[in-house]
Design a protein around this motif. Structure first.
Motif, PDB file in Angstrom:
ATOM      1  N   GLU A  73       0.824  -1.210   0.000  1.00 17.26           N
ATOM      2  CA  GLU A  73       0.000   0.000   0.000  1.00 17.26           C
ATOM      3  C   GLU A  73       0.863   1.268   0.000  1.00 17.26           C
ATOM      4  O   GLU A  73       0.542   2.253  -0.666  1.00 17.26           O
ATOM      5  N   THR A  74       1.957   1.213   0.732  1.00 16.58           N
ATOM      6  CA  THR A  74       2.837   2.383   0.790  1.00 16.58           C
ATOM      7  C   THR A  74       3.507   2.628  -0.563  1.00 16.58           C
ATOM      8  O   THR A  74       3.585   3.774  -1.031  1.00 16.58           O
ATOM      9  N   ASN A  75       3.964   1.542  -1.189  1.00 18.22           N
ATOM     10  CA  ASN A  75       4.569   1.685  -2.513  1.00 18.22           C
ATOM     11  C   ASN A  75       3.603   2.334  -3.492  1.00 18.22           C
ATOM     12  O   ASN A  75       3.979   3.218  -4.268  1.00 18.22           O
ATOM     13  N   ARG A  76       2.357   1.910  -3.433  1.00 13.91           N
ATOM     14  CA  ARG A  76       1.337   2.459  -4.312  1.00 13.91           C
ATOM     15  C   ARG A  76       1.171   3.958  -4.040  1.00 13.91           C
ATOM     16  O   ARG A  76       1.129   4.767  -4.958  1.00 13.91           O
ATOM     17  N   ALA A  77       1.122   4.317  -2.760  1.00  9.79           N
ATOM     18  CA  ALA A  77       0.940   5.730  -2.401  1.00  9.79           C
ATOM     19  C   ALA A  77       2.122   6.573  -2.883  1.00  9.79           C
ATOM     20  O   ALA A  77       1.943   7.695  -3.374  1.00  9.79           O
ATOM     21  N   ILE A  78       3.345   6.017  -2.761  1.00 11.27           N
ATOM     22  CA  ILE A  78       4.520   6.772  -3.227  1.00 11.27           C
ATOM     23  C   ILE A  78       4.420   6.995  -4.738  1.00 11.27           C
ATOM     24  O   ILE A  78       4.636   8.099  -5.237  1.00 11.27           O
ATOM     25  N   GLU A  79       4.065   5.930  -5.458  1.00  9.51           N
ATOM     26  CA  GLU A  79       3.953   6.049  -6.913  1.00  9.51           C
ATOM     27  C   GLU A  79       2.896   7.067  -7.324  1.00  9.51           C
ATOM     28  O   GLU A  79       3.071   7.797  -8.289  1.00  9.51           O
ATOM     29  N   ASN A  80       1.809   7.103  -6.574  1.00  7.09           N
ATOM     30  CA  ASN A  80       0.734   8.045  -6.897  1.00  7.09           C
ATOM     31  C   ASN A  80       0.973   9.440  -6.334  1.00  7.09           C
ATOM     32  O   ASN A  80       0.094  10.296  -6.413  1.00  7.09           O
ATOM     33  N   GLY A  81       2.151   9.657  -5.749  1.00  2.00           N
ATOM     34  CA  GLY A  81       2.429  10.960  -5.152  1.00  2.00           C
ATOM     35  C   GLY A  81       1.483  11.278  -4.002  1.00  2.00           C
ATOM     36  O   GLY A  81       1.104  12.430  -3.794  1.00  2.00           O
ATOM     37  N   ASP A  82       1.107  10.268  -3.271  1.00  2.00           N
ATOM     38  CA  ASP A  82       0.062  10.421  -2.279  1.00  2.00           C
ATOM     39  C   ASP A  82       0.563  10.070  -0.869  1.00  2.00           C
ATOM     40  O   ASP A  82      -0.188   9.574  -0.036  1.00  2.00           O
ATOM     41  N   ALA A  83       1.864  10.318  -0.639  1.00  2.00           N
ATOM     42  CA  ALA A  83       2.414  10.047   0.694  1.00  2.00           C
ATOM     43  C   ALA A  83       3.324  11.200   1.072  1.00  2.00           C
ATOM     44  O   ALA A  83       4.156  11.619   0.268  1.00  2.00           O
TER      45      ALA A  83
END
Ligand SMILES: [Zn+2]
Length: 449
Positions: A355-365
């Motif tokens: 989930e964190t990887n996804r958030a980083i990719e989406n610029g959402d962290a």
């Protein structure tokens, strides 16, 4: 906590380390929960196997066992297994064993036969309470001298073994005769010496249940009239390629064998701990390769967190990701509280990483998010022990080079410092100068195909 330790007559195989890693996770988790842990692990440095090994090589017993004791501690370090508080050696506690045997004789549980002393299991009405061995059809007075035997052969066992020629110069002259202690009395005497007549946890592999732990219970409870151990925990077998590990089948691995093949010790640790301790593990090199990929991808993830949290810019704090971190911590603990349910505890960790990887990719962290998750993983790694494992992974040469570079820097010799940095890079180590000092990390090692 008392954990049955190694008999130091050869290099331990990875099946042995499954038990030591399970105990390490238990120990670390108890500490994580705020308990104070005192762990005792015995070293069996006198028995049939150690004596015959030393005689075969024609060297003193202590010299023979010293080699395997050293190897054992090296292997513990490689696997990032925390040190116990005490590692008592059998040969240094013969007085305590003799005192315990005398007590058993005085209370009518011990009797002499041909110079040896046996425990009369018919006198101890609870015999079989742990292993459920059936003692109703026992012939009175049937005895066994060997330390290890099958359930079907339940019978009076040796507390003290009279000297015979096979023992050579290994013996103790005591008031109960000339000879040496049996294996079982060793653990009763040493556990109670360091932990008292009653203590909380005793662990081992399932093959220790009978006869070893059954006999420990008989000796200790008979001698003291107290309960001895409150909780017994036993971990399952490690099979190799679907079968019991054995040298003749060629599926026998020591830790050294696997490190020589280039496997990462953190992957071996992970493979041996990620199954439930009560489930058998079937070890294969395929499985180890998969474990290595899993471990390295988690370590990459940590590196990514560290890099991203510094240059992520002004992203808004992600409340959802914050909630995810909180629920990960909560669920990890919930599953570990449930008899160390490691597969489910690990699943929530992997889920957080995804989930964190996804958030980083989406610029959402935000960097606060990543900081929080990094700190959480470091906290969980105080239990897991395979994410941060830096000290043990540096060789003495690596450490020396890093020190030389520090000296060069301090005296302003930057050319020398840079050349050492390059040398370290060639050895697979990247240095990073931070306000907190020098940090280092490994370049991802080449995996074996
Ligand atoms: Zn033991």
């Amino acid at each position: 906590m008392y954990t049955c330790g190694p008999t130091v007559y050869q290099f331990a195989h990875i099946g042995n380390f499954r038990a030591y890693i399970f105990e390490d996770v238990l120990r670390r988790y108890l500490k994580y929960k705020g308990h104070r842990v005192i762990q005792v692990m015995n070293i069996t440095d006198v028995d049939d196997k150690t004596i015959s090994g030393s005689r075969r090589e024609g060297i003193p017993l202590s010299q023979y066992t010293a080699r395997y004791i050293k190897a054992f501690f090296d292997d513990l370090d490689a696997l990032n297994i925390e040190r116990a508080e005490f590692y008592p050696r059998a040969t240094e506690h013969v007085d305590e064993m003799v005192a315990l045997i005398k007590k058993l004789i005085d209370k009518g549980y011990g009797y002499k036969s041909e110079g040896s002393i046996y425990f009369d299991i018919s006198k101890f009405k609870e015999y079989g309470m742990l292993s459920k061995v059936n003692v109703s059809e026992l012939k009175p007075g049937a005895r066994v001298r060997a330390d290890e035997y099958e359930k079907e052969e339940a019978r009076d066992f040796a507390l003290w073994r009279a000297w015979d020629e096979d023992d050579g110069d290994v013996f103790w002259e005591t008031d109960i005769g000339k000879g040496r202690p049996g294996w079982h009395i060793e653990c009763s005497a040493m556990s109670m010496k360091y932990l008292g007549e009653e203590f909380d946890i005793h662990t081992g592999g399932i093959d220790n249940i009978f006869p070893h732990h059954e006999n420990e219970i008989a000796q200790s409870r008979a001698a003291t009239g107290k309960g001895f151990v409150r909780y017994w925990l036993h971990c399952e077998h490690l099979l190799a390629d679907g079968r019991k590990m054995s040298k003749s089948l060629g599926n026998y691995y020591t830790l050294r064998d696997l490190l020589d093949k280039g496997y990462d010790p953190r992957a071996i640790r992970y493979l041996l701990m990620f199954a439930h301790y009560k489930a058998p593990i079937n070890f294969t090199e395929e499985g180890l390769k998969a474990a290595q990929n899993t471990v390295l991808s988690l370590i990459d993830f940590l590196d990514r967190l560290q890099e991203a949290k510094d240059d992520i810019g002004n992203t808004k704090y992600n409340e959802g990701l914050h909630e995810k971190a909180l629920s990960t911590a909560r669920e990890f603990e919930e599953y570990m509280d449930d008899d160390l349910d490691m597969p489910r505890a690990m699943a929530v960790v992997h889920d957080l990483a995804r989930e964190t990887n996804r958030a980083i990719e989406n610029g959402d962290a935000s960097s606060e998010n990543l900081e929080e998750i990094y700190d959480l993983l470091m906290r969980l790694d105080s239990v897991l022990g395979f994410l941060k494992h830096e000290r043990e992974r540096l060789t003495a040469d690596d450490v020396r080079l890093m020190e030389e570079r520090e000296h060069a820097r301090k005296r302003g010799d930057y050319a020398a410092a840079d050349s050492i940095r390059t040398q370290l890079l060639q050895r697979g180590i990247i240095l990073e100068d931070t306000p907190q000092g020098v940090r280092w990390r490994r370049i991802r090692p080449v995996t074996h195909q």
